[in-house]
Design a protein around this motif. Sequence first.
Motif, short mmCIF file in Angstrom:
data_model
loop_
_atom_site.label_atom_id
_atom_site.label_comp_id
_atom_site.label_asym_id
_atom_site.label_seq_id
_atom_site.Cartn_x
_atom_site.Cartn_y
_atom_site.Cartn_z
N UNK A 67 9.77 4.49 3.21
CA UNK A 67 10.91 5.82 2.81
C UNK A 67 12.56 5.25 2.51
N UNK A 68 12.78 4.42 4.16
CA UNK A 68 14.40 3.66 4.20
C UNK A 68 14.58 3.05 3.15
N UNK A 88 5.39 1.99 5.42
CA UNK A 88 5.28 3.28 5.48
C UNK A 88 6.71 3.71 5.77
N UNK A 89 7.30 3.51 7.01
CA UNK A 89 8.25 3.74 7.11
C UNK A 89 9.98 2.69 6.33
N UNK A 145 0.27 -0.71 9.01
CA UNK A 145 0.65 0.23 8.13
C UNK A 145 2.24 1.86 8.11
N UNK A 146 2.06 1.78 9.08
CA UNK A 146 3.02 3.31 9.93
C UNK A 146 4.49 2.74 9.36
N UNK A 183 0.79 -0.47 0.36
CA UNK A 183 0.06 -0.23 0.31
C UNK A 183 0.56 1.27 0.07
#
Lengths: 328, 328
Positions: free
Chosen positions: A288-289, A284-285, A280-281, A21
Amino acid sequence: MQNSIRIGIAGYGNLGRGVETAIHKNPDLQLVGIFTRRAPESVSPCFAETAVFHMDSLSDFQDKIDVLILCGGSKDDLPQQGPVLASQFNIVDSFDTHARIPEYYASVDAPATVNKKTALISIGWDPGMFSINRLFGEALLPDGETYTFWGKGLSQGHSDAIRRVDGVKAGVQYTIPSNDAIEQVRSGARPVLSTKDKHTRECYVVLAEGADAAAVEQAIVTMPDYFADYNTTVNFIDEATLAKDHQRMPHGGFVIRSGNTSDEQKQVLEFSLKLDSNPEFTASILVAYARACYRLNQMQQYGAKTAYDVAPGLLSMKSPEQLRAELL
Amino acid sequence: MQNSIRIGIAGYGNLGRGVETAIHKNPDLQLVGIFTRRAPESVSPCFAETAVFHMDSLSDFQDKIDVLILCGGSKDDLPQQGPVLASQFNIVDSFDTHARIPEYYASVDAPATVNKKTALISIGWDPGMFSINRLFGEALLPDGETYTFWGKGLSQGHSDAIRRVDGVKAGVQYTIPSNDAIEQVRSGARPVLSTKDKHTRECYVVLAEGADAAAVEQAIVTMPDYFADYNTTVNFIDEATLAKDHQRMPHGGFVIRSGNTSDEQKQVLEFSLKLDSNPEFTASILVAYARACYRLNQMQQYGAKTAYDVAPGLLSMKSPEQLRAELL
């Protein structure tokens, strides 16, 4: 030259779905596919266009994937997969068994370094964003104390412990940070607080037919390690209420550093998260990494790395010039 | 081999005093001395053992200082000093005129790069820690909105503006973040808010003899740019109260990112500071980044850098191994 960073997902549970997602929110990233140990045709991805492959075919994708995000668990999956996959791919994972990080780091560092791969381990919010804020606190206010509070959040381990009690049909446990403790810390008072001073535990339990509520409650609140040392409340609910009100996976918490720059001057630094969905959070991290992992590898920064080794700018879609002009 | 990083302080106002104090909290750093444009014998340092030199003698210290912390102002001092001193020293500064950062960056980058020096610019809490958190918010929750609130804090510019009003003998102004606006943002509602929706302004004014309070209040609350667009309150106090209650320099604020990882799942990330002393905390940040500046230079990372270019681990006194074992 390729325009986007090509991502693979290894393992497809809640975290893997979150990564799938999250990639859709990052236009510079492109999802190559999901790799699963199940039969690929048995997996239903969140997006119809997502390709699903068997984990065994991963090595055919070495030239097609820039960063592989490992979405397995820290107990059984990552200690096996990390060292093997870090020899073939740049990887990002969320290894979160704090006490074993040095050992896991070493097991991934060697194969990654030899094969000129970059392995970003223990990425997420704790370890991860909370770790960064614990470090900021210490470094910016060396004369001070750091406090980590977790919650309000669903705790998987404690929910499992409840469900093993005789007479419990189903149940969940929430860890709740103590408001009194938080306010004490925010005041700059630097209190001495144990984990149990900082948190209470709230249980929502569905009884098995004929079970004795008082006995179940007693068994839970006296359970060593998990509940005995905490202020624990047990609420009995029916299955419909459990299904309606307790299916989400909220979490969050606070890292607070309280310190003095001189005798008279107190300074308080606070970082907090309020999450509707923990997986989900975290996903999301990881995403980005993954961007930072790719860039570090392009900069020939090989071997194992953690959130402590990643300059913030590497996480952003924006160029360094844009960041300085727009966001600094 | 030397055991500690040798620091010089260029400029000795509130910020320079804060740096002198902060160095004493960091055992791996050693203060070489203060460099001032005033007569050195006229300067009284916070610690008796601190050496004071004239700014003109700085070039004699090129081999004796590892990092020079520039404590001058962004308007007049840094644009002059930064480019000159970055050709001779590794420097850290708190250049905080946001709109001019790209221009200042370029002016420092060229001399630093040619001379193999590292120049960490715009370090502090905004720009600085707040900038890092704005970037984290965007990168971790690309579908979201970022809100920066300042205060409660003493605003130097607005206090100066009050003091220029006819009939005002002395006064200070505090910027107060709106609790209603903060709560709206924390709820995940993503409201559209201008700077004036997010803040109110509180003034404490000592009237000149014979001045008309109503006229002074009117002049303040209608002052364009500074107050006219804000909800401003003016409190009249006597000089003794001003001296007793309004001599500190508190500040702080909030960076909040509210975003969605999927339609149903809201996530809120918040970073906040509550500072008794704005200059002492800013100084403490400069000192931690001086450590990172030295390490970057040792790693041959030359030229201008900002907080976006510094991996968190470089700020800590601890080794990477220690950080992974103890803090991650």
